[in-house]
Design an enzyme around this catalytic site. Structure first.
Site, PDB file in Angstrom:
ATOM      1  N   ASP A 135      -3.529  -7.940  -6.413  1.00  0.00           N
ATOM      2  CA  ASP A 135      -2.167  -7.420  -6.536  1.00  0.00           C
ATOM      3  C   ASP A 135      -1.729  -6.826  -5.193  1.00  0.00           C
ATOM      4  O   ASP A 135      -2.559  -6.355  -4.409  1.00  0.00           O
ATOM      5  CB  ASP A 135      -2.147  -6.342  -7.631  1.00  0.00           C
ATOM      6  CG  ASP A 135      -0.739  -5.931  -8.026  1.00  0.00           C
ATOM      7  OD1 ASP A 135       0.212  -6.648  -7.659  1.00  0.00           O
ATOM      8  OD2 ASP A 135      -0.598  -4.893  -8.706  1.00  0.00           O
ATOM      9  N   GLU A 136      -0.429  -6.833  -4.922  1.00  0.00           N
ATOM     10  CA  GLU A 136       0.137  -6.236  -3.699  1.00  0.00           C
ATOM     11  C   GLU A 136      -0.581  -6.753  -2.450  1.00  0.00           C
ATOM     12  O   GLU A 136      -0.972  -5.978  -1.561  1.00  0.00           O
ATOM     13  CB  GLU A 136       0.063  -4.697  -3.762  1.00  0.00           C
ATOM     14  CG  GLU A 136       0.712  -4.073  -4.986  1.00  0.00           C
ATOM     15  CD  GLU A 136       2.238  -4.056  -4.919  1.00  0.00           C
ATOM     16  OE1 GLU A 136       2.804  -4.671  -3.992  1.00  0.00           O
ATOM     17  OE2 GLU A 136       2.852  -3.435  -5.800  1.00  0.00           O
TER      18      GLU A 136
END
Length: 716
Positions: A218-219
Site C-alpha cells: 500500500d502507498e
C-alpha cells in the site's frame, strides 16, 4: 467464492482484483477505493484457491491501515487468516528479527528505540566520548545515521570526504556498537538489520521466497530506497507484486520517499502492466477539476485524471483576507455557519502548510468558543509520563538498557545527582558493563534503585499485563508524584489510559501458531507490548472528547477526508514553501501537497490567503500563491465577506458621529494615517488589548483591517 465479492466494483477495480499470478502497478487516485481493492484482492486470491493465507505478505505504512485491512479481510473471509503477514515495514521487520534473533545477531529480548530514545542514546554516547556538541549537534548526528541506514549503508560505507564527515562516520560506528552492547535497535536499524539478514542468509531468503507467493504494498509512492530493496529480497523472481500507489500524492521526500521507485517497479516487475483507478468516490466534480488542472502542471508524473459520477457540486470558495486575523475570523464565521446547518465540527478540517500558522487560528477559535483539536499534536506514547512508565517496563525486560535506566533512575527524585551518575557512567565504561550491572555492585542510592526494580519484577511475575503495569506505576512512585503535582491530573489520566491500552492489547493479541517455536519466540506479553508501544509511537492518536473542529498540517491530512475543508495561508513563500525554490523538484512536491489538500474535501472547499501575516514575530506582506492562478476560474467563486458600511465613508461627505472609544483609544470616524497606505478613516474596530484591530477606509489603498499592535497609526 462468494458471488457478492466482486459486486459493485467498477471495471478497473475488478480488473485489478482479479489479476492472475502476475505483478502490476495499480495507479490509484485519491478517493478511488484503493483499500477496498487491496483487501478484496487478498480475499479473491484466497477464495479462488490461488494462495493460502500463509502465502500472503501485505505491507502498509501505518498500524491504523494494517488494522483496517485485517478488519475488512476478517469480515469477508470465514476462515482463519492468522498465517498472513500484514503490517508496517517496521512492524514486519521487527517480527522477522524476533523470529530469527540469533541469525540476526541480536539478543532475544531486544527492545526498540523510538526517535527520542535514539537521540538520548546519541547524546549519552557523545558525552562519554567528550564530543563537542556545538560542532557536532546530536540531532544532526541522528540525521546522518538514519539517512545512511535508510539508504542501506553502514558506517563503513558512509559518504565521508572530509574531517567533519569522517568524524560523523566514527560516531555512527560507535553508536551501532553501543546499541549492540545494550541490546536495542532504532527504527532504521529494524529494516536495515532485517534486510542484511535476508541478503546474507540464502537459505532463509529462499524460505520466505517460497512462502510468499503474493506480496501487496500500500502507498507504494512513499517507499524509500531501502524499503524497495527489502521488498525485492522477499519477491525474488517468482512472487506476484501488487503495488498500489499514487505518484501525485508523494509528499514525503523529506523522509526519504523516492517517487522514482514507481517507475523502477514498472520497469522491473510490472513490465507496463499498469491499471489506473480514476473514478473518485469522495469529491464532487468542481473539486476534482481543480485538482486535475493543478497537478497537470507537474512534468514528472505517470498521469491520470480523476472523475466522478456525483455531479459538479458547489464552486470552490476563495477568500482574500486583509490579514491573518481577518482570515481566522472568516474561517470561524464559516465553521459556525456550517455547524448551524448541521455539519459536525469533526467533519470539518482547517489545513495549513506550516505549524506556525496555527496560533492565530487557535486563538480565534478559542475566543469564539469553538471546540477544536490539533490533529497530530503530542502523541500518546511520546508524553512525558508515558515515556517514564515505559522506561520502567523496559528495565524489567532488559536491565542493560542504559537509556531506560537514565530516564528513571532519579525520577521520581531519589537524591541521585548528576555527579553520582557521571561516576557510575565512568565506572561502567571502564569495566565494559551496563549501568545496571554497575549500579548493582555500587553501594548507595543507585543500588537501592536497582533493588526497587528487582522487587517490582518479582511482584508482577504472575500478574496479567494490565495489572502488572498498574503495579509498576504505583510501586515506582510515578502515581504518587503526579497526585502531588497540582498540574498532574491529566498525566494521571494518561497513565490510566496506558493501563487501558495494555488491557486492550491483551484482548486483541493473537498468537500466530504457525510462526512460533519455544526456541524462537519466547518473549513475554510485556516485551510484546513494549514493541507495540514503540511501533505505535509514530502514529497519531485521536483524543477523546466531544465534537471538535480538526486542525492539522497538510502532511497530517493525507489519508483523511472531510465534508468541508479550509486550506489557509495560500501565499507565495508560505504555500508553496519558500524552501521549495532551493530544492530539486521542490515546487513539484509542493504542488503535490496542494493536490493532497484539495482532494481531502468531499463537498465544500475553501481557499484563503492574507495580504499580511504575523510569522515568527514579524508582519509579512504576501502575494497570493501561484497555485490559485493554476486553478480554472470556472470552478471558483471569489468571496467578499465584508460588505462596505451602509453609511457613507467617502471623503466628500461628513463621517458618522464618533462612537465612544474602546480600550484601543481609537474611535469610529476618526481620521488616521498609515506609513504605507496613507490617510483614511476608521470605520470599525474589534478585539481588546494586544488583539485589538481597526478597519480603515483609506483614500487610495481601499479598506483594510489593521492590527493596532503593529500598524503604528497616527492622527490624520
Amino acid at each position: 467464492m462468494s458471488p457478492l465479492l466482486l459486486e459493485n466494483l467498477n471495471p478497473e477495480q475488478r480488473a485489478a482484483v482479479t489479476l492472475p499470478h502476475e505483478s502490476a502497478l495499480i495507479l490509484a487516485g485519491a478517493g478511488s477505493g484503493k483499500t477496498r481493492v487491496l483487501t478484496t484482492r487478498i480475499v479473491w486470491l484466497i477464495q479462488s484457491g490461488l494462495v493460502s493465507p500463509h502465502g500472503i505478505l501485505a505491507v502498509t505504512f501505518t498500524n491504523k491501515a494494517a488494522k483496517e485491512m485485517m478488519t475488512r479481510i476478517a469480515a469477508m473471509l470465514p476462515i482463519n487468516t492468522r498465517g498472513m503477514w500484514v503490517g508496517t515495514f517496521h512492524g514486519l521487520a521487527n517480527r522477522l528479527l524476533h523470529t530469527h534473533w540469533r541469525e540476526a545477531g541480536l539478543p532475544q529480548s531486544f527492545q526498540i528505540l523510538d526517535s527520542s530514545d535514539q537521540l538520548s542514546a546519541i547524546k549519552r554516547l557523545m558525552k562519554s566520548l567528550n564530543v563537542d556538541t556545538e560542532k557536532f549537534e546530536p540531532k544532526k548526528v541522528q540525521w546522518f545515521i538514519n539517512g545512511h541506514k535508510e539508504a542501506g549503508r553502514r558506517a563503513r560505507d558512509a559518504e565521508a570526504f572530509d574531517e567533519y564527515s569522517m568524524r560523523l562516520a566514527e560516531l555512527f560506528e560507535a553508536y551501532d556498537a553501543q546499541c549492540q552492547r545494550e541490546g536495542v535497535a532504532d527504527f532504521s536499524e529494524l529494516l536495515l538489520r532485517s534486510y542484511e539478514l535476508l541478503y546474507r542468509n540464502e537459505p532463509l531468503r529462499e524460505h520466505y521466497r517460497d512462502r510468499f507467493k503474493h506480496i501487496l504494498i500500500d502507498e507504494f509512492q512513499d517507499t524509500n530506497t531501502l524499503q524497495y530493496r527489502w521488498l525485492k529480497l522477499f519477491a525474488g523472481s517468482h512472487a506476484a507484486l501488487f503495488a498500489v500507489g499514487d505518484d501525485d500524492q508523494s509528499i514525503y521526500a523529506f523522509r526519504g520517499a523516492n517517487t522514482a521507485n514507481m517507475a523502477e517497479f514498472e520497469r522491473e516487475f510490472a513490465h507496463g502492466n499498469v491499471i489506473k483507478l480514476e473514478q473518485n468516490y469522495r469529491s464532487h466534480g468542481h473539486i476534482l477539476t481543480a485538482a486535475n488542472t493543478l497537478i497537470a502542471q507537474n512534468a514528472h508524473r505517470l498521469g491520470k485524471n480523476l472523475w466522478t459520477a456525483e455531479g459538479d457540486g458547489e464552486p470552490i470558495r476563495v477568500f482574500d483576507a486583509y490579514s491573518d486575523q481577518d482570515e481566522a475570523s472568516f474561517v470561524v464565521d464559516e465553521v459556525r455557519a456550517l455547524n448551524r446547518e448541521g455539519v459536525n465540527l469533526t467533519d470539518m478540517a482547517l489545513l495549513y502548510r506550516s505549524n506556525a500558522q496555527s496560533r492565530v487560528l487557535e486563538h480565534a477559535l478559542f475566543s469564539a468558543s469553538v471546540p477544536y483539536r490539533v490533529y497530530g499534536g503530542l502523541r500518546f506514547f511520546e508524553r512525558q509520563e508515558i515515556k517514564h512508565a515505559l522506561a520502567y517496563l523496559r528495565l524489567l525486560t532488559n536491565p542493560d538498557d542504559d537509556g531506560a535506566f537514565l530516564r528513571v533512575v532519579n525520577f521520581p527524585a531519589r537524591g541521585i545527582g548528576a555527579r553520582t551518575l557521571e561516576q557510575l557512567a565512568d565506572t561502567s565504561t571502564r569495566s565494559g558493563a551496563s549501568l545496571w550491572q554497575t549500579a548493582c555492585t555500587t553501594p548507595g542510592k543507585v543500588a537501592g534503585f536497582a533493588k526497587l526494580v528487582e522487587s517490582i519484577k518479582q511482584a508482577i511475575t504472575d500478574l496479567p499485563l494490565h495489572e502488572a503495569i498498574d503495579h509498576v506505576i504505583e510501586a515506582s512512585g510515578l502515581a504518587d508524584f503526579y497526585r502531588a503535582d497540582k498540574d498532574g491530573a491529566d498525566r494521571l489520566e494518561n497513565l490510566n489510559e496506558l493501563i487501558n491500552a495494555a488491557a486492550l492489547f491483551e484482548e486483541n493479541s493473537e498468537v500466530n501458531s504457525d510462526e512460533r517455536t519455544d526456541e524462537l519466540t519466547a518473549s513475554s506479553s510485556l516485551e510484546s507490548f513494549l514493541a507495540h508501544a514503540a511501533l505505535e509511537a509514530g502514529e497519531h492518536q485521536a483524543g477523546a472528547g466531544h465534537d471538535a473542529l480538526q486542525l492539522m498540517t497538510v502532511h497530517a491530512a493525507k489519508g483523511l477526508e472531510f465534508h468541508a475543508v479550509f486550506i489557509t495561508g495560500l501565499e507565495e513563500s508560505l504555500f508553496p514553501h519558500e524552501q521549495s525554490a532551493h530544492e530539486e523538484n521542490g515546487l513539484e512536491e509542493e504542488r503535490r501537497l496542494m493536490y493532497v489538500a484539495i482532494t481531502r474535501a468531499r463537498r465544500r472547499l475553501y481557499l484563503s490567503h492574507a495580504q499580511s501575516r504575523m510569522l515568527h514575530g514579524q508582519v509579512r506582506y504576501g502575494i497570493p500563491s501561484r497555485f490559485l492562478d493554476e486553478l480554472p476560474e470556472q470552478v471558483l467563486h471569489n468571496l467578499n465577506r465584508r460588505a462596505e458600511p451602509a453609511y457613507n465613508t467617502g471623503y466628500s461627505a461628513p463621517a458618522p458621529a464618533p462612537r465612544p472609544a474602546n480600550d484601543t483609544g481609537y474611535k469610529i470616524g476618526q481620521s488616521v494615517a498609515h506609513a504605507k497606505f496613507g490617510s483614511g478613516i476608521i470605520i470599525d474596530f474589534e478585539g481588546r488589548g494586544s488583539d485589538a484591530r481597526v478597519q480603515v477606509k483609506f483614500r487610495e489603498a481601499g479598506t483594510k483591517w489593521l492590527a493596532l499592535a503593529y500598524a503604528k497609526l497616527s492622527a490624520g
